[in-house]
Design an enzyme around this catalytic site. Structure first.
Site, PDB file in Angstrom:
ATOM      1  N   ILE A  14       0.844  -1.200   0.000  1.00 19.90           N
ATOM      2  CA  ILE A  14       0.000   0.000   0.000  1.00 19.90           C
ATOM      3  C   ILE A  14       0.877   1.247   0.000  1.00 19.90           C
ATOM      4  O   ILE A  14       0.587   2.229  -0.693  1.00 19.90           O
ATOM      5  CB  ILE A  14      -0.931  -0.027   1.236  1.00 19.90           C
ATOM      6  CG1 ILE A  14      -1.956  -1.167   1.118  1.00 19.90           C
ATOM      7  CG2 ILE A  14      -1.646   1.314   1.404  1.00 19.90           C
ATOM      8  CD1 ILE A  14      -2.793  -1.413   2.382  1.00 19.90           C
ATOM      9  N   GLY A  84       3.548  -0.640   9.034  1.00 13.19           N
ATOM     10  CA  GLY A  84       2.839  -1.463  10.007  1.00 13.19           C
ATOM     11  C   GLY A  84       3.256  -2.910   9.899  1.00 13.19           C
ATOM     12  O   GLY A  84       3.738  -3.359   8.857  1.00 13.19           O
ATOM     13  N   THR A  86       2.250  -7.111  11.512  1.00  8.89           N
ATOM     14  CA  THR A  86       1.351  -7.976  12.292  1.00  8.89           C
ATOM     15  C   THR A  86       2.201  -8.998  13.045  1.00  8.89           C
ATOM     16  O   THR A  86       3.268  -9.405  12.552  1.00  8.89           O
ATOM     17  CB  THR A  86       0.353  -8.743  11.390  1.00  8.89           C
ATOM     18  OG1 THR A  86       1.081  -9.392  10.342  1.00  8.89           O
ATOM     19  CG2 THR A  86      -0.680  -7.826  10.790  1.00  8.89           C
ATOM     20  N   ASP A  88       0.370 -11.940  14.734  1.00  7.36           N
ATOM     21  CA  ASP A  88      -0.925 -12.478  15.146  1.00  7.36           C
ATOM     22  C   ASP A  88      -0.804 -13.691  16.061  1.00  7.36           C
ATOM     23  O   ASP A  88       0.176 -14.449  16.007  1.00  7.36           O
ATOM     24  CB  ASP A  88      -1.734 -12.898  13.905  1.00  7.36           C
ATOM     25  CG  ASP A  88      -2.116 -11.708  13.029  1.00  7.36           C
ATOM     26  OD1 ASP A  88      -1.879 -10.559  13.438  1.00  7.36           O
ATOM     27  OD2 ASP A  88      -2.657 -11.948  11.928  1.00  7.36           O
ATOM     28  N   GLN A 141     -10.579  -8.192  15.718  1.00  2.49           N
ATOM     29  CA  GLN A 141     -10.356  -9.412  14.925  1.00  2.49           C
ATOM     30  C   GLN A 141      -9.754 -10.489  15.814  1.00  2.49           C
ATOM     31  O   GLN A 141      -8.812 -10.219  16.577  1.00  2.49           O
ATOM     32  CB  GLN A 141      -9.420  -9.102  13.732  1.00  2.49           C
ATOM     33  CG  GLN A 141      -9.054 -10.296  12.866  1.00  2.49           C
ATOM     34  CD  GLN A 141     -10.263 -10.922  12.189  1.00  2.49           C
ATOM     35  OE1 GLN A 141     -10.976 -11.715  12.784  1.00  2.49           O
ATOM     36  NE2 GLN A 141     -10.505 -10.566  10.938  1.00  2.49           N
ATOM     37  N   GLY A 143      -7.533 -13.157  17.272  1.00  5.84           N
ATOM     38  CA  GLY A 143      -6.086 -13.407  17.124  1.00  5.84           C
ATOM     39  C   GLY A 143      -5.266 -12.148  16.892  1.00  5.84           C
ATOM     40  O   GLY A 143      -4.101 -12.226  16.513  1.00  5.84           O
ATOM     41  N   TYR A 147      -2.666  -5.945  17.269  1.00  6.09           N
ATOM     42  CA  TYR A 147      -2.885  -5.155  16.041  1.00  6.09           C
ATOM     43  C   TYR A 147      -4.161  -4.312  16.152  1.00  6.09           C
ATOM     44  O   TYR A 147      -4.169  -3.116  15.823  1.00  6.09           O
ATOM     45  CB  TYR A 147      -2.959  -6.124  14.855  1.00  6.09           C
ATOM     46  CG  TYR A 147      -3.059  -5.486  13.493  1.00  6.09           C
ATOM     47  CD1 TYR A 147      -1.913  -5.035  12.828  1.00  6.09           C
ATOM     48  CD2 TYR A 147      -4.284  -5.355  12.844  1.00  6.09           C
ATOM     49  CE1 TYR A 147      -2.000  -4.464  11.559  1.00  6.09           C
ATOM     50  CE2 TYR A 147      -4.380  -4.799  11.576  1.00  6.09           C
ATOM     51  CZ  TYR A 147      -3.238  -4.353  10.929  1.00  6.09           C
ATOM     52  OH  TYR A 147      -3.335  -3.804   9.682  1.00  6.09           O
ATOM     53  N   GLY A 178      -9.868  -2.092   4.407  1.00  5.08           N
ATOM     54  CA  GLY A 178     -10.263  -3.486   4.624  1.00  5.08           C
ATOM     55  C   GLY A 178      -9.126  -4.362   4.119  1.00  5.08           C
ATOM     56  O   GLY A 178      -7.968  -3.941   4.100  1.00  5.08           O
TER      57      GLY A 178
HETATM   58  P1  NAD Z   1       3.328  -4.641   3.865  1.00  4.30           P
HETATM   59  O1  NAD Z   1       3.775  -5.623   4.898  1.00  4.30           O
HETATM   60  O2  NAD Z   1       3.360  -5.030   2.440  1.00  4.30           O
HETATM   61  O3  NAD Z   1       4.104  -3.266   4.032  1.00  4.30           O
HETATM   62  C1  NAD Z   1       4.361  -2.721   5.289  1.00  4.30           C
HETATM   63  C2  NAD Z   1       5.468  -1.719   5.122  1.00  4.30           C
HETATM   64  O4  NAD Z   1       5.827  -1.222   6.421  1.00  4.30           O
HETATM   65  C3  NAD Z   1       6.722  -2.338   4.524  1.00  4.30           C
HETATM   66  O5  NAD Z   1       7.234  -1.467   3.554  1.00  4.30           O
HETATM   67  C4  NAD Z   1       7.664  -2.434   5.710  1.00  4.30           C
HETATM   68  O6  NAD Z   1       9.029  -2.347   5.357  1.00  4.30           O
HETATM   69  C5  NAD Z   1       7.234  -1.233   6.519  1.00  4.30           C
HETATM   70  N1  NAD Z   1       7.661  -1.337   7.906  1.00  4.30           N
HETATM   71  C6  NAD Z   1       7.417  -2.340   8.780  1.00  4.30           C
HETATM   72  N2  NAD Z   1       8.015  -2.088   9.942  1.00  4.30           N
HETATM   73  C7  NAD Z   1       8.656  -0.897   9.801  1.00  4.30           C
HETATM   74  C8  NAD Z   1       9.450  -0.105  10.658  1.00  4.30           C
HETATM   75  N3  NAD Z   1       9.722  -0.486  11.902  1.00  4.30           N
HETATM   76  N4  NAD Z   1       9.950   1.059  10.176  1.00  4.30           N
HETATM   77  C9  NAD Z   1       9.701   1.465   8.919  1.00  4.30           C
HETATM   78  N5  NAD Z   1       8.947   0.751   8.064  1.00  4.30           N
HETATM   79  C10 NAD Z   1       8.432  -0.409   8.499  1.00  4.30           C
HETATM   80  O7  NAD Z   1       1.879  -4.236   4.318  1.00  4.30           O
HETATM   81  P2  NAD Z   1       0.696  -3.471   3.565  1.00  4.30           P
HETATM   82  O8  NAD Z   1      -0.383  -4.450   3.377  1.00  4.30           O
HETATM   83  O9  NAD Z   1       1.178  -2.669   2.414  1.00  4.30           O
HETATM   84  O10 NAD Z   1       0.221  -2.511   4.768  1.00  4.30           O
HETATM   85  C11 NAD Z   1       0.486  -1.129   4.811  1.00  4.30           C
HETATM   86  C12 NAD Z   1      -0.330  -0.550   5.964  1.00  4.30           C
HETATM   87  O11 NAD Z   1      -1.712  -0.793   5.750  1.00  4.30           O
HETATM   88  C13 NAD Z   1       0.011  -1.165   7.324  1.00  4.30           C
HETATM   89  O12 NAD Z   1      -0.040  -0.174   8.321  1.00  4.30           O
HETATM   90  C14 NAD Z   1      -1.113  -2.163   7.524  1.00  4.30           C
HETATM   91  O13 NAD Z   1      -1.332  -2.436   8.883  1.00  4.30           O
HETATM   92  C15 NAD Z   1      -2.264  -1.430   6.879  1.00  4.30           C
HETATM   93  N6  NAD Z   1      -3.355  -2.281   6.472  1.00  4.30           N
HETATM   94  C16 NAD Z   1      -3.169  -3.256   5.542  1.00  4.30           C
HETATM   95  C17 NAD Z   1      -4.251  -4.031   5.179  1.00  4.30           C
HETATM   96  C18 NAD Z   1      -4.133  -5.112   4.141  1.00  4.30           C
HETATM   97  O14 NAD Z   1      -5.107  -5.819   3.945  1.00  4.30           O
HETATM   98  N7  NAD Z   1      -3.013  -5.269   3.455  1.00  4.30           N
HETATM   99  C19 NAD Z   1      -5.497  -3.842   5.761  1.00  4.30           C
HETATM  100  C20 NAD Z   1      -5.646  -2.837   6.705  1.00  4.30           C
HETATM  101  C21 NAD Z   1      -4.574  -2.059   7.050  1.00  4.30           C
END
Ligand code: NAD
Length: 240
Positions: A14, A84, A86, A88, A141, A143, A147, A178
């Site tokens: 994202i 972010g 996880t 879990d 959610q 588990g 988070y 979502g």
């Molecule tokens: P992803 O795991 O593909 O990407 C997460 C990114 O965060 C990675 O680039 C990682 O390097 C970076 N990151 C992790 N720990 C870090 C740290 N300590 N310092 C700097 N960077 C760090 O995940 P994603 O699916 O692209 O998620 C992006 C955001 O969206 C997250 O906050 C996630 O919780 C949230 N989110 C995702 C979903 C989903 O379904 N994918 C749903 C709801 C929320």
């Protein structure tokens, strides 16, 4: 003057889509990342977006990282707290470390990034924060006590900071995605994912670009009257 945006975790998933969307709007973008230098270099070569390595859960690293961005690209006007993780597990199996890491990075990262950048935005009278929460922070959610607590905390953090920023031209909003088809969701077992998708009225996972479009709107000049809000982008899974 061209505005400068930092996207944490901005080199993949994202975050990558958000970095690209903000660049397309004409902003100068700095994509922060946690650890993989090689992938970050490939991202920068592919996109022309500078990448900067630091851990958003580390307070001093955020102060230093944001100063490095300002030195290279200019004062920071926009922060997208997207990074972010996880860890879990049901409560009985969740370690303190699993709890702490998720709080430190997902929620602590928002505080650290705001501490590093809010004051400069306040002095210049303009700023945008977009914090990436989650449907699981709104609905809970199984588990995911760590988070869900961290993401729910992001929603509270957003509303509180919005009140502090409003009189300085700083908006603070959240997006609650979502389930989106990124690496994070690829880690969910297939049979669990099938059950999740069955509960999404739109009938599919979201795409990173669909979240990025919401972020782009909230970071625009035209969104100056939108603050303290949470935009749910979840295919109708949870109507909040
Ligand atoms: P992803 O795991 O593909 O990407 C997460 C990114 O965060 C990675 O680039 C990682 O390097 C970076 N990151 C992790 N720990 C870090 C740290 N300590 N310092 C700097 N960077 C760090 O995940 P994603 O699916 O692209 O998620 C992006 C955001 O969206 C997250 O906050 C996630 O919780 C949230 N989110 C995702 C979903 C989903 O379904 N994918 C749903 C709801 C929320």
């Amino acid at each position: 003057m061209t505005k400068v945006a930092i996207v944490t975790g901005g080199t993949r998933g994202i975050g990558e889509a958000i970095s690209l969307a903000l660049k397309k709007m004409g902003y100068v973008v700095a994509a922060n990342y946690a650890g993989n230098d090689e992938k970050a270099r490939a991202f920068s070569e592919r996109t022309g977006i500078d990448s900067f390595r630091w851990d958003v859960g580390d307070h001093q690293a955020c102060l230093d990282g944001c100063a490095a961005v300002a030195d290279r690209l200019g004062s920071v006007d926009i922060v997208v707290n997207n990074a972010g993780i996880t860890r879990d597990g049901v409560l009985a199996k969740m370690s303190f470390d699993d709890w702490n890491e998720v709080m430190r990075i997902n929620l602590g990262g928002c505080f650290n990034m705001a501490k590093a950048t809010f004051d400069g935005m306040r002095q210049r009278g303009w700023g945008r924060f977009v914090n990436i929460g989650s449907v699981n922070g709104q609905a809970g959610q199984y588990g995911q006590v760590n988070y869900a607590a961290a993401k729910s905390g992001i929603h509270g953090f957003t509303k509180a900071l919005a009140q502090e920023g409003a009189k300085y031209g700083i908006t603070v909003n959240a997006i609650a995605p979502g389930y989106v088809d990124t690496d994070m969701v690829a880690a969910v077992p297939a049979q669990v994912l099938e059950k999740i998708v069955a509960k999404i009225p739109v009938g599919r996972l979201g795409h990173a670009g669909e979240i990025a479009r919401g972020v782009a709107f909230l970071c625009s000049e035209e969104a100056g009257f939108v603050t303290g809000s949470t935009m749910s982008i979840n295919g109708g899974q949870h109507m909040y």
